[in-house]
Design a protein around this motif. Structure first.
Motif, mmCIF file in Angstrom:
data_model
loop_
_atom_site.group_PDB
_atom_site.id
_atom_site.type_symbol
_atom_site.label_atom_id
_atom_site.label_comp_id
_atom_site.label_asym_id
_atom_site.label_seq_id
_atom_site.Cartn_x
_atom_site.Cartn_y
_atom_site.Cartn_z
ATOM 1 N N ALA A 243 -19.904 0.141 0.081
ATOM 2 C CA ALA A 243 -19.585 -0.389 1.409
ATOM 3 C C ALA A 243 -20.142 0.480 2.537
ATOM 4 N N TYR B 46 -13.898 6.479 -13.070
ATOM 5 C CA TYR B 46 -13.653 5.405 -12.091
ATOM 6 C C TYR B 46 -14.185 4.071 -12.611
ATOM 7 N N ARG C 126 -14.274 5.528 6.290
ATOM 8 C CA ARG C 126 -14.560 6.476 5.207
ATOM 9 C C ARG C 126 -15.949 7.072 5.414
ATOM 10 N N LEU D 254 -7.234 -4.596 -4.266
ATOM 11 C CA LEU D 254 -8.188 -3.592 -3.778
ATOM 12 C C LEU D 254 -7.730 -2.178 -4.124
ATOM 13 N N ASP E 269 0.839 -1.196 0.000
ATOM 14 C CA ASP E 269 0.000 0.000 0.000
ATOM 15 C C ASP E 269 0.875 1.247 0.000
ATOM 16 N N ASP F 87 4.190 1.410 -4.494
ATOM 17 C CA ASP F 87 3.220 1.770 -5.527
ATOM 18 C C ASP F 87 2.981 0.578 -6.455
#
Ligand SMILES: NC(=O)c1ccc[n+]([C@@H]2O[C@H](COP(=O)([O-])OP(=O)(O)OC[C@H]3O[C@@H](n4cnc5c(N)ncnc54)[C@H](O)[C@@H]3O)[C@@H](O)[C@H]2O)c1
Length: 382
Positions: A225, A195, A233, A126, A81, A106
């Motif tokens: 989600a 996206y 988030r 993900l 990540d 990355d």
């Protein structure tokens, strides 16, 4: 090489003791046989004692509960990540945990991905710039990460003797579907945003691998989600609306009659694990909508559910918003083939979030908006 006793015990625990009661016995037996096959074909040749999953983007909202779930189930996890959202803290609790390894880097970088893939058995992708707003705001970064970066991972997975590679996509790919229809996986994809367009391209790259690559590729189209996570988030509808109403913020609800499916992050962790453990032939080079019929909601229905707990909020309904997405989704494939149904309802998610807010969690939301939302990033390709 014969199967190690520890591995067999772990496998039994996973499949027969830890799996949901509603999974039929013959499917459990096939999952067990799959585990033995994975031992022969992947783990033993790689010298692995057990399954080791590379989670690309494992420091994100869904990656954190997935990591907890996999570690608890006896898997090893390597997380790659870039921690784009000041989300370094969220991996702290895992550092030093048995079977956990963090790799900062990355996924768009070739050498980084080569190293990350070394010595793992399975991969879950993900990572990405997640959501319509951030990809619209950062189109170049989106191309570097969501197109080139994801493709870099998918391409490099081939030839490494991996078992399964799971690409996490989105039900947003269905775009705006006719009223009174539900989208199953054969429904035409009509991505409306940058996206979703990147997601559709990546799905195609994975599914086209059939007969060309040495791993089993699978696509999961996730619902939106909700639920508590170590990296919370608040730019996702259930949590955003609930928090806004809880803190007495006026709520503008655009296009209240539009449908979306929702799913709890814990259920996503279970669904991803089910794909890892399912017989390869049941998931090979196929796409699955991930979620459950019970959580198909319009925005109006969701607001109604929140208002039952927080009745005094100021709510305005607005028509003609810029987001045209409207999709009700059919989840029969994942239910029938993988025996997966979510445990959490939208109402469960609202309740648990309110309970957390009442205890003072997320009080720093205004000071850390770039942590709690996919807003601003600094990214330069390494
Ligand atoms: N959250 C949802 O509602 C939802 C819905 C449908 C699909 N999905 C999909 O689920 C996946 C995870 O979503 P999330 O909500 O956890 O998102 P998130 O933004 O919380 O997490 C994404 C993670 O990827 C990392 N990342 C970004 N670019 C990277 C790169 N180049 N290299 C390495 N790491 C990188 C980020 O630092 C972050 O930790 C995404 O693929 C998303 O498209 C999410």
């Amino acid at each position: 090489m014969s199967t190690s006793t520890t591995y067999l015990e772990n496998l039994k625990n996973r499949v027969y003791f830890a799996t949901d009661k509603e999974v039929p016995r013959d499917f459990l037996d096939r999952m067990f046989a799959e585990g033995e096959r994975v031992w022969q074909d992947t783990l033993a040749p790689k010298g692995l004692e057990d399954r080791k999953v590379l989670i690309v983007g494992g420091g994100g909202y869904i990656g954190v509960p997935l990591t907890t779930h996999l570690l608890a189930r006896g898997y090893s996890v390597r997380c790659l990540d870039l921690l784009l959202y000041q989300n370094r803290d969220v991996v702290h609790p895992f550092l030093g945990a048995k079977g956990y390894e963090f790799m900062f880097g990355d996924m768009a970088d070739k050498d980084t991905v080569t190293k990350a893939l070394d010595g793992v058995s399975d991969v879950i992708v993900l990572a990405g710039l997640v959501g319509d707003p951030i990809t619209k705001k950062y189109p170049q970064e989106s191309a570097a990460i969501n197109d080139a970066g994801v493709l870099n991972v998918i391409e490099q997975c081939n030839g490494k003797g991996l078992n399964k590679v799971v690409f996490v996509s989105t039900c947003s790919n269905y775009g705006e579907i006719p009223v009174d229809t539900t989208a199953d996986e054969s429904f035409e994809l009509k991505p409306l945003s940058l996206y979703a367009k990147s997601k559709v391209a990546a799905e195609t790259a994975v599914l086209d691998g059939k007969g060309q690559v040495d791993y089993t590729g699978t696509v999961l189209r996730f619902s939106t989600a909700f639920g508590l996570s170590g990296r919370m988030r608040f730019d996702l509808t259930v949590s955003e609306f609930t928090r806004d109403l809880y803190v007495n913020k006026k709520l503008d609800v655009y296009d209240a009659d539009t449908w979306r499916p929702y799913c709890h992050v814990q259920d996503f962790a279970c669904g991803l694990t089910r794909v890892l453990e399912a017989p390869a032939e049941d998931v090979a080079f196929d796409a699955f909508n991930a979620g459950g019929d019970v959580n198909n909601y319009t925005k109006a229905m969701m607001v109604e559910a929140i208002v039952k707990h927080i009745p005094d909020g100021e709510i305005t309904y607005v028509e003609g918003g810029f987001d045209r997405r409207n999709y009700k989704v059919d989840f029969s494939r994942i239910r029938n083939r993988l025996h997966f149904t979510p445990k959490y309802t939208v109402d469960d998610g609202i309740r648990e979030l309110i309970a957390a807010l009442k205890q003072g969690f997320f009080h720093d939301y205004e000071q850390r908006r770039d942590y709690y939302r996919n807003n601003d990033i600094e990214y330069s390709k390494t």
